[in-house]
Design a protein around this motif. Sequence first.
Motif, PDB file in Angstrom:
ATOM      1  N   GLU A   1     -18.022   7.125   3.529  1.00 41.56           N
ATOM      2  CA  GLU A   1     -17.670   5.830   4.091  1.00 41.56           C
ATOM      3  C   GLU A   1     -17.391   4.844   2.963  1.00 41.56           C
ATOM      4  O   GLU A   1     -18.174   4.734   2.017  1.00 41.56           O
ATOM      5  N   TYR A   2     -16.276   4.134   3.098  1.00 39.77           N
ATOM      6  CA  TYR A   2     -15.856   3.163   2.093  1.00 39.77           C
ATOM      7  C   TYR A   2     -16.251   1.762   2.563  1.00 39.77           C
ATOM      8  O   TYR A   2     -16.010   1.401   3.718  1.00 39.77           O
ATOM      9  N   ASN A   3     -16.817   1.003   1.661  1.00 43.97           N
ATOM     10  CA  ASN A   3     -17.230  -0.365   1.982  1.00 43.97           C
ATOM     11  C   ASN A   3     -16.752  -1.287   0.864  1.00 43.97           C
ATOM     12  O   ASN A   3     -17.283  -1.265  -0.250  1.00 43.97           O
ATOM     13  N   LEU A   4     -15.731  -2.067   1.153  1.00 44.35           N
ATOM     14  CA  LEU A   4     -15.159  -2.996   0.177  1.00 44.35           C
ATOM     15  C   LEU A   4     -15.648  -4.405   0.495  1.00 44.35           C
ATOM     16  O   LEU A   4     -15.325  -4.961   1.551  1.00 44.35           O
ATOM     17  N   VAL A   5     -16.440  -4.966  -0.412  1.00 47.85           N
ATOM     18  CA  VAL A   5     -16.979  -6.310  -0.244  1.00 47.85           C
ATOM     19  C   VAL A   5     -16.126  -7.272  -1.077  1.00 47.85           C
ATOM     20  O   VAL A   5     -15.965  -7.074  -2.293  1.00 47.85           O
TER      21      VAL A   5
ATOM     22  N   LYS B   1      -8.945  -2.886  -3.292  1.00 46.02           N
ATOM     23  CA  LYS B   1      -9.929  -3.414  -4.240  1.00 46.02           C
ATOM     24  C   LYS B   1      -9.233  -4.229  -5.319  1.00 46.02           C
ATOM     25  O   LYS B   1      -9.654  -5.360  -5.644  1.00 46.02           O
ATOM     26  N   ASP B   2      -8.162  -3.683  -5.884  1.00 45.56           N
ATOM     27  CA  ASP B   2      -7.438  -4.378  -6.947  1.00 45.56           C
ATOM     28  C   ASP B   2      -6.755  -5.639  -6.424  1.00 45.56           C
ATOM     29  O   ASP B   2      -6.723  -6.670  -7.105  1.00 45.56           O
ATOM     30  N   SER B   3      -6.220  -5.560  -5.213  1.00 46.94           N
ATOM     31  CA  SER B   3      -5.485  -6.694  -4.653  1.00 46.94           C
ATOM     32  C   SER B   3      -6.395  -7.877  -4.342  1.00 46.94           C
ATOM     33  O   SER B   3      -6.013  -9.043  -4.521  1.00 46.94           O
ATOM     34  N   PHE B   4      -7.603  -7.589  -3.847  1.00 47.06           N
ATOM     35  CA  PHE B   4      -8.519  -8.656  -3.434  1.00 47.06           C
ATOM     36  C   PHE B   4      -9.656  -8.902  -4.429  1.00 47.06           C
ATOM     37  O   PHE B   4     -10.515  -9.741  -4.178  1.00 47.06           O
ATOM     38  N   ASN B   5      -9.654  -8.165  -5.546  1.00 40.83           N
ATOM     39  CA  ASN B   5     -10.725  -8.312  -6.543  1.00 40.83           C
ATOM     40  C   ASN B   5     -12.103  -8.110  -5.902  1.00 40.83           C
ATOM     41  O   ASN B   5     -13.019  -8.914  -6.081  1.00 40.83           O
TER      42      ASN B   5
ATOM     43  N   LEU C   1       0.846  -1.192   0.000  1.00 42.09           N
ATOM     44  CA  LEU C   1       0.000   0.000   0.000  1.00 42.09           C
ATOM     45  C   LEU C   1       0.883   1.243   0.000  1.00 42.09           C
ATOM     46  O   LEU C   1       1.713   1.425   0.900  1.00 42.09           O
ATOM     47  N   ASN C   2       0.718   2.070  -1.016  1.00 45.17           N
ATOM     48  CA  ASN C   2       1.431   3.341  -1.037  1.00 45.17           C
ATOM     49  C   ASN C   2       0.711   4.322  -0.119  1.00 45.17           C
ATOM     50  O   ASN C   2      -0.517   4.375  -0.105  1.00 45.17           O
ATOM     51  N   ALA C   3       1.478   5.074   0.636  1.00 42.89           N
ATOM     52  CA  ALA C   3       0.872   6.047   1.546  1.00 42.89           C
ATOM     53  C   ALA C   3       0.228   7.153   0.731  1.00 42.89           C
ATOM     54  O   ALA C   3       0.884   7.883   0.019  1.00 42.89           O
TER      55      ALA C   3
ATOM     56  N   ALA D   1      -6.861   6.182  -2.690  1.00 40.17           N
ATOM     57  CA  ALA D   1      -5.756   5.356  -3.171  1.00 40.17           C
ATOM     58  C   ALA D   1      -5.659   4.051  -2.376  1.00 40.17           C
ATOM     59  O   ALA D   1      -5.443   2.971  -2.949  1.00 40.17           O
ATOM     60  N   ILE D   2      -5.824   4.147  -1.050  1.00 37.77           N
ATOM     61  CA  ILE D   2      -5.721   2.962  -0.204  1.00 37.77           C
ATOM     62  C   ILE D   2      -6.794   1.942  -0.566  1.00 37.77           C
ATOM     63  O   ILE D   2      -6.510   0.746  -0.773  1.00 37.77           O
TER      64      ILE D   2
END
Length: 276
Positions: free
Chosen positions: A32-36, A19-23, A6-8, A13-14
């Motif tokens: 609010e961010y919600n990554l499923v 999202k890209d790493s875990f598809n 993860l780039n700071a 960006a985080i």
Amino acid sequence: MKKLYLNAGGFDAIFNDLKDSFNGDLILNNNEYNLVIKSKWAKGTITGVCLDNKMSHLSFDLVLNQDVSLSIESFQSAPIFFAYCEDGRLTHSFGANGEKKSIKKNQTGILSNTSVINSVLYLESHKHIQFSLIGMPTNVSAEGQNAETISQLKKRFMSESGNYFYAGSQSLKTAQKWQELKTLPQKGIVRNLLKKIILKEIIEIEIAQHSYNYIKTFEPILNLAVKQINEIKRISNMNITEVIIAAGLASRHYLPRIFKEKYHLSYKPFNQKLAS
């Protein structure tokens, strides 16, 4: 082991990196961010919010299909992170070859990193891992109460080496605040306002519990232990550590140090079970 980097940067960006790493599928609503995540890599959710004072909150609730190392660059804002592990185990090192230390279930961890060495988080596969992170920046302009809080954070949780790590039992007060945070029913602006208040309260509790000035809070209990230890033995079945942790005042790791500094006595003889 799956290695992620993860780039700071900002929250966008985080979460896009995650999202890209875990598809996963990323939803943004009211800041609010919600990554499923439901992929070959993992199942679960990663949620987060960055508040107007740049304080951030991240929650991970995952089951991974292989071990993961998450290498995080040092942030320009030099945040101090407060972690709470609700299930599983979170392991951390400064750099890939650094000493690994774990934050276990129902423990609080505190870490800061102002060096050029990355912080690395290790997550075990095929085990439920659930933990939360509060990030409080210290390299930002602040006024009034926030300036005092940042000053206390730097004093308590930063070291000359640039790396600081602590893990220990969670106090009752902190656990109650984490539970409040987890069960917030409101949505939108009201939810974020309440979350900001609770996050600040957690940080203030941690500052107090790691402060030498906290001796004043312990003084009546310690005086009683020194002057009337025999009487306490007769009427109680709790030791001093149990009394203080039950009251939500401090971690057991700090009581021996405070006892010695206050009375110049060894803590061990006084921490036996007080009932024969």
